[in-house]
Design a protein around this motif. Sequence first.
Motif, mmCIF file in Angstrom:
data_model
loop_
_atom_site.group_PDB
_atom_site.id
_atom_site.type_symbol
_atom_site.label_atom_id
_atom_site.label_comp_id
_atom_site.label_asym_id
_atom_site.label_seq_id
_atom_site.Cartn_x
_atom_site.Cartn_y
_atom_site.Cartn_z
ATOM 1 N N LYS A 290 0.475 -1.272 0.182
ATOM 2 C CA LYS A 290 0.368 0.150 -0.342
ATOM 3 C C LYS A 290 1.211 1.501 -0.225
ATOM 4 O O LYS A 290 1.982 1.676 0.994
ATOM 5 N N ASP A 291 0.635 2.492 -0.995
ATOM 6 C CA ASP A 291 0.999 3.742 -0.814
ATOM 7 C C ASP A 291 0.566 4.571 -0.763
ATOM 8 O O ASP A 291 -0.845 5.194 -2.338
ATOM 9 N N PRO A 292 -0.331 5.391 0.030
ATOM 10 C CA PRO A 292 -0.786 6.085 0.173
ATOM 11 C C PRO A 292 -1.093 7.055 -1.282
ATOM 12 O O PRO A 292 -1.907 7.887 -1.508
ATOM 13 N N LEU A 293 0.396 7.866 -2.028
ATOM 14 C CA LEU A 293 0.103 8.486 -3.602
ATOM 15 C C LEU A 293 -0.048 7.372 -4.507
ATOM 16 O O LEU A 293 -0.851 8.758 -5.239
ATOM 17 N N THR A 294 -0.501 6.666 -4.441
ATOM 18 C CA THR A 294 -0.837 5.943 -5.660
ATOM 19 C C THR A 294 -2.278 4.814 -5.487
ATOM 20 O O THR A 294 -2.275 3.966 -6.518
ATOM 21 N N THR A 295 -1.735 3.611 -4.110
ATOM 22 C CA THR A 295 -2.562 2.492 -4.188
ATOM 23 C C THR A 295 -4.395 3.028 -4.600
ATOM 24 O O THR A 295 -4.707 4.031 -3.770
ATOM 25 N N THR A 296 -5.525 2.516 -5.146
ATOM 26 C CA THR A 296 -6.794 2.655 -5.130
ATOM 27 C C THR A 296 -7.057 1.824 -5.244
ATOM 28 O O THR A 296 -6.440 0.194 -5.137
ATOM 29 N N TYR A 297 -8.287 1.534 -4.763
ATOM 30 C CA TYR A 297 -9.323 0.756 -4.482
ATOM 31 C C TYR A 297 -10.649 0.784 -5.631
ATOM 32 O O TYR A 297 -11.177 2.030 -5.618
ATOM 33 N N ILE A 298 -10.914 -0.290 -5.625
ATOM 34 C CA ILE A 298 -12.744 0.239 -6.244
ATOM 35 C C ILE A 298 -13.899 -0.291 -5.232
ATOM 36 O O ILE A 298 -13.981 -1.113 -3.958
ATOM 37 N N GLY A 299 -15.048 0.579 -5.413
ATOM 38 C CA GLY A 299 -15.595 0.747 -4.928
ATOM 39 C C GLY A 299 -17.155 1.035 -5.103
ATOM 40 O O GLY A 299 -17.449 1.487 -5.965
ATOM 41 N N PHE A 300 -18.489 0.893 -4.855
ATOM 42 C CA PHE A 300 -19.550 0.854 -4.894
ATOM 43 C C PHE A 300 -20.167 1.932 -4.606
ATOM 44 O O PHE A 300 -20.421 1.509 -3.286
ATOM 45 N N ARG A 334 -17.944 -2.568 -0.724
ATOM 46 C CA ARG A 334 -17.018 -2.910 -1.200
ATOM 47 C C ARG A 334 -17.941 -4.268 -2.341
ATOM 48 O O ARG A 334 -16.826 -5.200 -3.207
ATOM 49 N N SER A 335 -19.118 -3.872 -2.718
ATOM 50 C CA SER A 335 -20.060 -4.648 -3.814
ATOM 51 C C SER A 335 -21.115 -4.229 -3.943
ATOM 52 O O SER A 335 -21.610 -3.614 -3.322
ATOM 53 N N SER A 336 -21.499 -4.110 -5.441
ATOM 54 C CA SER A 336 -22.511 -3.242 -5.511
ATOM 55 C C SER A 336 -23.854 -4.105 -4.443
ATOM 56 O O SER A 336 -25.051 -2.934 -4.308
ATOM 57 N N TYR A 337 -23.964 -5.010 -4.094
ATOM 58 C CA TYR A 337 -24.633 -5.716 -3.950
ATOM 59 C C TYR A 337 -25.654 -5.789 -2.162
ATOM 60 O O TYR A 337 -26.072 -5.023 -1.464
ATOM 61 N N HIS A 338 -23.765 -4.854 -1.754
ATOM 62 C CA HIS A 338 -24.261 -4.719 -0.167
ATOM 63 C C HIS A 338 -24.111 -3.445 -0.317
ATOM 64 O O HIS A 338 -24.839 -2.865 1.211
#
Length: 436
Positions: A290-300, A334-338
């Motif tokens: 994990k890098d605060p400047l580059t790490t991305t995450y997928i969210g819904f 973390r998912s569309s369902y939730h």
Amino acid sequence: MCRCFYNSLPILHGLLAVYEVICGIIRLAIFFNNNNSNKSPNSNGNPASSNQTTMITITVVPQLPEVPQILAGFIIDWISSLIPTMMGLFIAFIFLWLGYRLLRLCRTGHHQPRTNCHLRYLIANKPIQRFLLFNCNCPCYIARPKWRFLVRFLFITISIGLRLLAIILYATAPTYNNQELFNRTQKLSWICAITFPSPILTLLLDYYHYRVWWYYVPSCDQNPFYRRYLKKHRRFIPYHLMGENRNEIQLWNEPCELQQHCLDRTLEHIMIFHFNTHTPTPRWSDVPNKDPLTTTYIGFHRTNAVAAVSIAYTDFNPSRTIPQMLGFGIYFARSSYHTQFKARRDGAVICAEILMGRVLEIENNELDNVSNTDAWHQTFDTIYYRHPTEPLRDEFCVRSNEQILKWVMYIERPFDTKVELYGLNTEFADTQCQCI
């Protein structure tokens, strides 16, 4: 207006093909017409002297099919006109059918209404229309509209190139100083040239079809002016393309075979080829390097249809209406369902790629430190809540919309009527032989 135009695309394609059929018949008549003189007289000698014999040589001028360059141009012209050829054969079949019916009516005096029904069905049959127009309805195109356009673009571009080559061959063919042969070759080149816009218009119609699918605008977007979505907004995806509509037993239309092990983080792939329970990224604590400047995450994120359209134009706004479990900010699951168990509004789902920045992970006993406040904004960019028993129910809150890099979204069925009005959800329902 747009709906009528979209539903009229097969008719417009057919009209362009019929126009090319008419021009093709004229070219055939010119090419195979043998009524011209095949001899060209040339006089030698001085006519001023009455005592001098005038020598006349006769040059045999070949017919058009006998000139290699013209024959090559005609063959290339025919190859570039496969669609008009198919349409011409179909029209000839219709005329033969009508002629047969007329002869039968004259002989028996008995009219069969069922024959009219069969004829109307034959003309209005969409699989036949697609077959004549070389417009494949392969299942792989259902979730990949761009593939269809690229295949059509390649086919039509080749046709345009061959047509242009045929025009050049016609226009530069040798005419052996014969005026009639020259006139006929020029007619061939000009008639071939006036059909040149037809494949270009066909390509534009295919591009419009592609735009309707892949650059979709839902019915709830009522902006009458030029649409200028944010660059972050990649696209609306029509709801009938969502992963729940993939067919596991239909080749090329099945969901992603890797399922939860899929590493493809393309937002369109996540929404189209995975079910709504798919979590494209692991828990934040399990993300490596994990890098605060580059790490991305997928969210819904879930909201109502009107708010989703507004986001496409103006970006997300942090939630500040109390209560806010993780404090003031923009919430993701973390998912569309939730998202349906967390959101206060319903009608649209957004899948976004988010730059997490400095992350504070908390559990139940730490919620009081962050809820209903933005004090944590000074130290952290994201609050990530770890559910004590169900990891899939984790959620996180980001402090600023600047962390949201891009997104795609879809409007749910009750709030978007365009899919059914345009017939997008039934466009592949009548496919025959898996591809027509």
